[in-house]
Design an enzyme around this catalytic site. Structure first.
Site, PDB file in Angstrom:
ATOM      1  N   PHE A 134       9.274 -27.679  45.186  1.00 32.38           N
ATOM      2  CA  PHE A 134       9.449 -26.414  45.900  1.00 32.38           C
ATOM      3  C   PHE A 134      10.884 -26.362  46.444  1.00 32.38           C
ATOM      4  O   PHE A 134      11.322 -27.299  47.109  1.00 32.38           O
ATOM      5  CB  PHE A 134       8.433 -26.286  47.040  1.00 32.38           C
ATOM      6  CG  PHE A 134       8.474 -24.939  47.672  1.00 32.38           C
ATOM      7  CD1 PHE A 134       7.826 -23.863  47.079  1.00 32.38           C
ATOM      8  CD2 PHE A 134       9.201 -24.720  48.822  1.00 32.38           C
ATOM      9  CE1 PHE A 134       7.896 -22.593  47.640  1.00 32.38           C
ATOM     10  CE2 PHE A 134       9.272 -23.457  49.386  1.00 32.38           C
ATOM     11  CZ  PHE A 134       8.621 -22.394  48.787  1.00 32.38           C
ATOM     12  N   ASP A 205       4.608 -34.086  50.519  1.00 31.29           N
ATOM     13  CA  ASP A 205       4.386 -32.695  50.923  1.00 31.29           C
ATOM     14  C   ASP A 205       2.966 -32.315  50.467  1.00 31.29           C
ATOM     15  O   ASP A 205       2.695 -32.225  49.265  1.00 31.29           O
ATOM     16  CB  ASP A 205       5.431 -31.789  50.266  1.00 31.29           C
ATOM     17  CG  ASP A 205       5.297 -30.334  50.702  1.00 31.29           C
ATOM     18  OD1 ASP A 205       4.197 -29.941  51.158  1.00 31.29           O
ATOM     19  OD2 ASP A 205       6.275 -29.583  50.559  1.00 31.29           O
ATOM     20  N   TYR A 230      -0.349 -22.555  57.073  1.00 32.41           N
ATOM     21  CA  TYR A 230      -0.864 -21.200  56.805  1.00 32.41           C
ATOM     22  C   TYR A 230      -1.555 -21.047  55.464  1.00 32.41           C
ATOM     23  O   TYR A 230      -2.054 -19.986  55.145  1.00 32.41           O
ATOM     24  CB  TYR A 230       0.260 -20.156  56.925  1.00 32.41           C
ATOM     25  CG  TYR A 230       1.535 -20.502  56.180  1.00 32.41           C
ATOM     26  CD1 TYR A 230       1.633 -20.328  54.815  1.00 32.41           C
ATOM     27  CD2 TYR A 230       2.641 -20.996  56.859  1.00 32.41           C
ATOM     28  CE1 TYR A 230       2.792 -20.649  54.141  1.00 32.41           C
ATOM     29  CE2 TYR A 230       3.808 -21.317  56.199  1.00 32.41           C
ATOM     30  CZ  TYR A 230       3.876 -21.146  54.844  1.00 32.41           C
ATOM     31  OH  TYR A 230       5.026 -21.483  54.190  1.00 32.41           O
ATOM     32  N   LYS A 231      -1.569 -22.112  54.637  1.00 29.53           N
ATOM     33  CA  LYS A 231      -2.208 -21.978  53.318  1.00 29.53           C
ATOM     34  C   LYS A 231      -3.703 -22.283  53.479  1.00 29.53           C
ATOM     35  O   LYS A 231      -4.398 -21.568  54.199  1.00 29.53           O
ATOM     36  CB  LYS A 231      -1.513 -22.894  52.315  1.00 29.53           C
ATOM     37  CG  LYS A 231      -0.010 -22.582  52.124  1.00 29.53           C
ATOM     38  CD  LYS A 231       0.560 -23.438  51.026  1.00 29.53           C
ATOM     39  CE  LYS A 231       2.073 -23.406  50.949  1.00 29.53           C
ATOM     40  NZ  LYS A 231       2.625 -22.119  50.503  1.00 29.53           N
ATOM     41  N   ARG A 383      -1.218 -17.705  39.719  1.00 29.07           N
ATOM     42  CA  ARG A 383      -1.964 -18.710  40.491  1.00 29.07           C
ATOM     43  C   ARG A 383      -3.211 -18.109  41.153  1.00 29.07           C
ATOM     44  O   ARG A 383      -3.119 -17.114  41.864  1.00 29.07           O
ATOM     45  CB  ARG A 383      -1.059 -19.325  41.566  1.00 29.07           C
ATOM     46  CG  ARG A 383       0.225 -19.909  41.003  1.00 29.07           C
ATOM     47  CD  ARG A 383       1.092 -20.519  42.079  1.00 29.07           C
ATOM     48  NE  ARG A 383       1.528 -19.560  43.093  1.00 29.07           N
ATOM     49  CZ  ARG A 383       2.243 -19.866  44.170  1.00 29.07           C
ATOM     50  NH1 ARG A 383       2.590 -21.110  44.387  1.00 29.07           N
ATOM     51  NH2 ARG A 383       2.614 -18.937  45.023  1.00 29.07           N
TER      52      ARG A 383
HETATM   53  C1  PLP Z   1       5.106 -27.057  48.561  1.00 28.98           C
HETATM   54  C2  PLP Z   1       5.807 -26.286  49.630  1.00 28.98           C
HETATM   55  N1  PLP Z   1       6.616 -26.952  50.465  1.00 28.98           N
HETATM   56  C3  PLP Z   1       7.294 -26.306  51.435  1.00 28.98           C
HETATM   57  C4  PLP Z   1       7.162 -24.951  51.604  1.00 28.98           C
HETATM   58  C5  PLP Z   1       7.977 -24.272  52.662  1.00 28.98           C
HETATM   59  O1  PLP Z   1       7.203 -23.940  53.749  1.00 28.98           O
HETATM   60  P1  PLP Z   1       7.885 -23.149  54.982  1.00 28.98           P
HETATM   61  O2  PLP Z   1       8.467 -21.911  54.417  1.00 28.98           O
HETATM   62  O3  PLP Z   1       6.742 -22.839  55.875  1.00 28.98           O
HETATM   63  O4  PLP Z   1       8.893 -24.031  55.583  1.00 28.98           O
HETATM   64  C6  PLP Z   1       6.316 -24.225  50.770  1.00 28.98           C
HETATM   65  C7  PLP Z   1       6.129 -22.766  50.953  1.00 28.98           C
HETATM   66  O5  PLP Z   1       5.393 -22.098  50.305  1.00 28.98           O
HETATM   67  C8  PLP Z   1       5.621 -24.919  49.743  1.00 28.98           C
HETATM   68  O6  PLP Z   1       4.827 -24.267  48.881  1.00 28.98           O
END
Ligand code: PLP
Length: 422
Positions: A134, A205, A230-231, A383
Site C-alpha cells: 500500500f 500491517d 475503520y475497515k 474488491r
Molecule cells: C494496507 C493499508 N495500509 C495503510 C493504509 C493507510 O491507512 P491511513 O490512511 O488510515 O493511514 C491503508 C489504507 O487504506 C491500507 O489499506
C-alpha cells in the site's frame, strides 16, 4: 476455471450455509441496517456501523462537550480510551491487552514503528519494503530514508525476502499481512522467523486482516504491527488505528514522536521527556475523543465475539463467493484473482475482468449503481470486502446475480460509469 465437483450453488444452499453459521446472528443484529436494497461489500474500506455508535457520539457531544466541558477530562475515561480500546481489540489479533493502543492513523503508526524498529536494531539501517505495498507504507519508509534515518530496500514480493536479508544488514522487514489489491495473505509466522534468523525485526500491517480473519501475533513472534480501525474493525470513517509492540521491544527505545500523552507522567509537566512504560509511549497528543466514542461501540461488540468462529464464517462466505463467481460470472468475463485457499487470503475477494475492453472501474461503478457497494483499485482489481459478522451467504447470492446481469447486458459500458472514482 476449476470444474465444480458438485451441482452449482442455489439460493437455498446459501440460506443453509447462513443457518449453519448462525453464530454471528446476535452480533449482526447489533449493526445498524444500511440503505434499503443495498448490499455492502466494502468492509475493506469502511466497515458497517454498530447501531450504538450514533448515540455514543451524541452523548459525548452533549454530556461530555456541552455540559461537562473541561470537567470531562476528569469525570470520564476520555484519556484512557487509547488504552481501553487497545485492550478490547487485542484478542482479535492474538495480542496481550497491554501491548496494543489505539491512536493516530495507520500511516502515522507505521512511521512510529519503523523508527522504533530502527532504533531497536541499530546500527542496522535497512528497511525492507515491498514495491507493491500500500503506497503510504512505502512513502513513509522513503521519507525516513530521505531524512537520513535509514535506507529502503525494495522487494518484489515475499519470495525475494531471503535474498534481501542475506547481506545481514536489515533492521526491519515491513510487510502487509494481506495485499490490498488481490488479498493474498502472507505466512506471518514463517516470514517473521525468516527475518529473525537474519537478525531483522518484523513489522506487519494488518489492515486487511484484523477483524476479518483470526490472527496470532504473539504466536507468530511478530515484533510490531499496525492496523486500520475503520475497515473490518468498524471503528467508523477515519477511526484511529492500532499500534502493537511486542513486550520485548516496548521499552527498547524512545518513541519517534515524543508527545505529552506518551510521557511517563503527563500531568507533571516535567521539564524533560521521559517515556511512559510499554506501548503507551507511542501515544502522542490529545486523543480523538469523538472518534474514540464511535469506536467504543464496535469495541463492545468485538468483546462478545469469538474470532475463531468468525474466521470459519468468513471462510464459508468467501469460499461461497468464489464458487458463485466461478459458476455464474467466469463465462461472462470475470475471474477470481485472490488465492483459493482461505488461509492464503485476507478480508476481501478480488476479481478481474478478462474482456479485451475490460474496465474494472466502470464495472465497479455499475455495481454500486445497482446497489452492490464494492471498491476497485488500479490497475485491475474489483474488491468484495466481506465482513465476517455483517454479511450473509444470501446477500452474496443477490450480489452475484446483479453482477451477472450487468455483465450479461454490458451495461457497465454506459458512459456514466467512465469517470474516475476514489
Ligand atoms: C494496507 C493499508 N495500509 C495503510 C493504509 C493507510 O491507512 P491511513 O490512511 O488510515 O493511514 C491503508 C489504507 O487504506 C491500507 O489499506
Amino acid at each position: 476455471m476449476p470444474t465444480p465437483a458438485r451441482p452449482p450453488l442455489t439460493p437455498d444452499d446459501c440460506r443453509a450455509r447462513d443457518a449453519a453459521h448462525a453464530v454471528a446472528d446476535a452480533l449482526r443484529a447489533r449493526f445498524a441496517p444500511g440503505a434499503p436494497d443495498t448490499l455492502y461489500f466494502d468492509a475493506n474500506s469502511i466497515g458497517p456501523m454498530p447501531a450504538d455508535a450514533p448515540a455514543r457520539v451524541a452523548a459525548t457531544l452533549d454530556a461530555g462537550w456541552r455540559v461537562a466541558r473541561r470537567r470531562s477530562w476528569n469525570q470520564t475515561d476520555w484519556l484512557d480510551q487509547p488504552r481501553l480500546l487497545g485492550a478490547a481489540l487485542a484478542p482479535l489479533i492474538g495480542a496481550a491487552g497491554d501491548s496494543v493502543a489505539v491512536c493516530d492513523s495507520t500511516s502515522v503508526n507505521q512511521y512510529k514503528l519503523l523508527r522504533h524498529a530502527l532504533a531497536a536494531a541499530a546500527p542496522r539501517r535497512v528497511m525492507v519494503v515491498e514495491r507493491e505495498v500500500f503506497p503510504s507504507n512505502r512513502y513513509i519508509a522513503q521519507g525516513i530514508a530521505r531524512a537520513g534515518l535509514g535506507e529502503v530496500r525494495l522487494i518484489d514480493g515475499a519470495g525475494d525476502l531471503a535474498a534481501a536479508l542475506a547481506p545481514g544488514d536489515v533492521a526491519v522487514v515491513a510487510l502487509s499481512h494481506v495485499d490490498y489489491r488481490d488479498a493474498t495473505r502472507l505466512d506471518m509466522g514463517a516470514l517473521t522467523a525468516l527475518a529473525h534468523a537474519h537478525g531483522a525485526l518484523a513489522l506487519w500491517d494488518l489492515s486487511h486482516s484484523a477483524g476479518a480473519v483470526a490472527i496470532d501475533l504473539a504466536g507468530s513472534g511478530a515484533d510490531f504491527a499496525v492496523a486500520c480501525g475503520y475497515k473490518y474493525l468498524c471503528g467508523g470513517p477515519g477511526a484511529p488505528a492500532l499500534v502493537y509492540v511486542h513486550p520485548r521491544w516496548q521499552d527498547a527505545a524512545w518513541p519517534a514522536l515524543c508527545g505529552w500523552m506518551g510521557h511517563a507522567a503527563t500531568f507533571d509537566f516535567a521539564a524533560d521527556y521521559a517515556p511512559a512504560p510499554g506501548v503507551a509511549r507511542h501515544l502522542v497528543g490529545t486523543p480523538a475523543v469523538l472518534a474514540n466514542a464511535a469506536f467504543g461501540a464496535a469495541a463492545d461488540l468485538w468483546r462478545d465475539a469469538d474470532m475463531a468462529a468468525l474466521d470459519r464464517r468468513h471462510a464459508s462466505l468467501t469460499d461461497t463467493l468464489i464458487a458463485l463467481i466461478d459458476e455464474q460470472c467466469a463465462p461472462l468475463g470475470v475471474e477470481v484473482t485472490s488465492p483459493r485457499a482461505h488461509g492464503r487470503r485476507g478480508g476481501h475477494v478480488a476479481l478481474r475482468m478478462t474482456a479485451p475492453d475490460a474496465n474494472v472501474s466502470a464495472l465497479g461503478q455499475a455495481l454500486v449503481a445497482a446497489g452492490v457497494v464494492v471498491s476497485t483499485r488500479k490497475p485491475d482489481a474489483l474488491r468484495f470486502g466481506v465482513h465476517p459478522i455483517a454479511n450473509t451467504h444470501a446477500e452474496l447470492w443477490q450480489a452475484v446475480a446483479r453482477l451477472r446481469a450487468i455483465l450479461a447486458s454490458g451495461s457497465w459500458r454506459d458512459p456514466r460509469f467512465a469517470g474516475e472514482v476514489r
